[in-house]
Structure formats: structure tokens, C-alpha cells
Design a protein around this motif. Structure first.
Motif, PDB file in Angstrom:
ATOM      1  N   ILE A   1      37.013  36.902  31.411  1.00 23.67           N
ATOM      2  CA  ILE A   1      36.987  37.391  32.794  1.00 23.67           C
ATOM      3  C   ILE A   1      36.561  36.275  33.735  1.00 23.67           C
ATOM      4  O   ILE A   1      37.172  36.076  34.795  1.00 23.67           O
ATOM      5  CB  ILE A   1      36.053  38.604  32.912  1.00 23.67           C
ATOM      6  N   ALA A   2      35.528  35.526  33.362  1.00 21.72           N
ATOM      7  CA  ALA A   2      35.056  34.437  34.212  1.00 21.72           C
ATOM      8  C   ALA A   2      36.146  33.377  34.396  1.00 21.72           C
ATOM      9  O   ALA A   2      36.361  32.883  35.508  1.00 21.72           O
ATOM     10  CB  ALA A   2      33.803  33.810  33.622  1.00 21.72           C
ATOM     11  N   LEU A   3      36.838  33.034  33.336  1.00 26.81           N
ATOM     12  CA  LEU A   3      37.902  32.034  33.452  1.00 26.81           C
ATOM     13  C   LEU A   3      39.070  32.540  34.297  1.00 26.81           C
ATOM     14  O   LEU A   3      39.656  31.787  35.072  1.00 26.81           O
ATOM     15  CB  LEU A   3      38.386  31.611  32.065  1.00 26.81           C
ATOM     16  N   GLU A   4      39.391  33.814  34.153  1.00 27.06           N
ATOM     17  CA  GLU A   4      40.472  34.361  34.965  1.00 27.06           C
ATOM     18  C   GLU A   4      40.095  34.362  36.439  1.00 27.06           C
ATOM     19  O   GLU A   4      40.915  34.024  37.301  1.00 27.06           O
ATOM     20  CB  GLU A   4      40.815  35.773  34.508  1.00 27.06           C
ATOM     21  N   LEU A   5      38.869  34.717  36.740  1.00 24.24           N
ATOM     22  CA  LEU A   5      38.417  34.684  38.134  1.00 24.24           C
ATOM     23  C   LEU A   5      38.374  33.251  38.668  1.00 24.24           C
ATOM     24  O   LEU A   5      38.690  33.007  39.833  1.00 24.24           O
ATOM     25  CB  LEU A   5      37.034  35.331  38.257  1.00 24.24           C
ATOM     26  N   ALA A   6      37.977  32.313  37.804  1.00 22.29           N
ATOM     27  CA  ALA A   6      37.906  30.914  38.230  1.00 22.29           C
ATOM     28  C   ALA A   6      39.288  30.361  38.558  1.00 22.29           C
ATOM     29  O   ALA A   6      39.417  29.468  39.404  1.00 22.29           O
ATOM     30  CB  ALA A   6      37.245  30.074  37.144  1.00 22.29           C
ATOM     31  N   ASN A   7      40.329  30.905  37.936  1.00 19.91           N
ATOM     32  CA  ASN A   7      41.681  30.437  38.224  1.00 19.91           C
ATOM     33  C   ASN A   7      42.139  30.784  39.639  1.00 19.91           C
ATOM     34  O   ASN A   7      43.079  30.201  40.147  1.00 19.91           O
ATOM     35  CB  ASN A   7      42.672  31.015  37.213  1.00 19.91           C
TER      36      ASN A   7
END
Length: 128
Positions: free
Chosen positions: A13-19
Motif C-alpha cells: 500500500i505504501a509503495l502504491e501510494l508513493a507512486n
């Protein structure tokens, strides 16, 4: 039902939001690198990376302020990373005692409080 319809870890989730944001992605990557160096107890790489990132215009000012604070505490952090011990066990015990005192609203005798603390600290013995 969640939007993913599958198991998703917090990191996913954090990586998807960071994208969604280059600022968030840069901050996330820097945080992960710093965390890795800290866990490895590599103070030289840790502080070199902080110094390099200090002037990055892509990082938010609030994050750069936190990095500046870490540089102010460099001597203490280096010392903490260089020794193999910490006071985590004592702090954990103090926290347990404070929680016990708060939940028990006091004991009539100190001996009862001490006995309860000793009981909480003893390893659990389970019977079948």
C-alpha cells in the motif's frame, strides 16, 4: 470488501501510494535507506546520506528539518550505534509497572505491588 480483492501488505500500500507523487516516492526511498543503515548500525553511511539529502529540493521542508535535527544529535546517535547494548529491557519493565499502577489504582501494601511486578516479569509457565 477492500478495493484490492486480495491480501495486500502495508508495504504494498505504501509503495502504491508513493507512486502517485515523486515527492512521496523520494521521501519513502530515503526513509527506507536510512532505516536500513540504522538497523545495520552503519553510522558513516547513515550520516553521509543525511548530509547528501539535506539540500534536496524534492524533499518536503518538514522532512529536511527532521534530518537537520538528526545531524545535531550525530554524536549521541553514533555512540548509540557503536555500543552493542541498550536500555530497552529496563524501559519495558518501567512501562509495565506504570501500566500496572494505572490499572490497579494503587495497592494497599507495597509488597503486593512488588509481588505483582515480579509475577508479570517471570517467564510464563504453561500447563497442558
Amino acid at each position: 470488501m477492500d478495493a484490492y480483492n486480495r491480501y495486500v501488505s502495508a508495504q504494498d500500500i505504501a509503495l502504491e501510494l508513493a507512486n502517485y507523487s515523486p515527492v512521496l516516492m523520494e521521501t519513502w526511498n530515503l526513509y527506507q535507506l536510512l532505516l536500513g543503515y540504522f538497523k545495520e548500525r552503519n553510522a558513516d553511511y547513515f550520516f553521509d546520506l543525511i548530509r547528501e539529502s539535506q539540500n534536496s529540493e524534492l524533499l518536503p521542508q518538514s522532512f529536511r528539518d527532521k534530518l537537520a535535527f538528526l545531524l545535531k544529535k550525530e554524536e549521541s546517535i553514533r555512540l548509540a550505534l557503536s555500543v552493542p547494548y541498550n536500555n530497552g529491557l529496563v524501559e519495558g519493565t518501567n512501562n509495565k509497572i506504570k501500566l500496572l499502577k494505572r490499572s490497579a489504582f494503587g495497592y494497599r501494601k507495597h509488597e503486593h505491588l512488588f509481588a505483582r511486578v515480579y509475577w508479570m516479569q517471570s517467564p510464563a509457565v504453561h500447563s497442558i
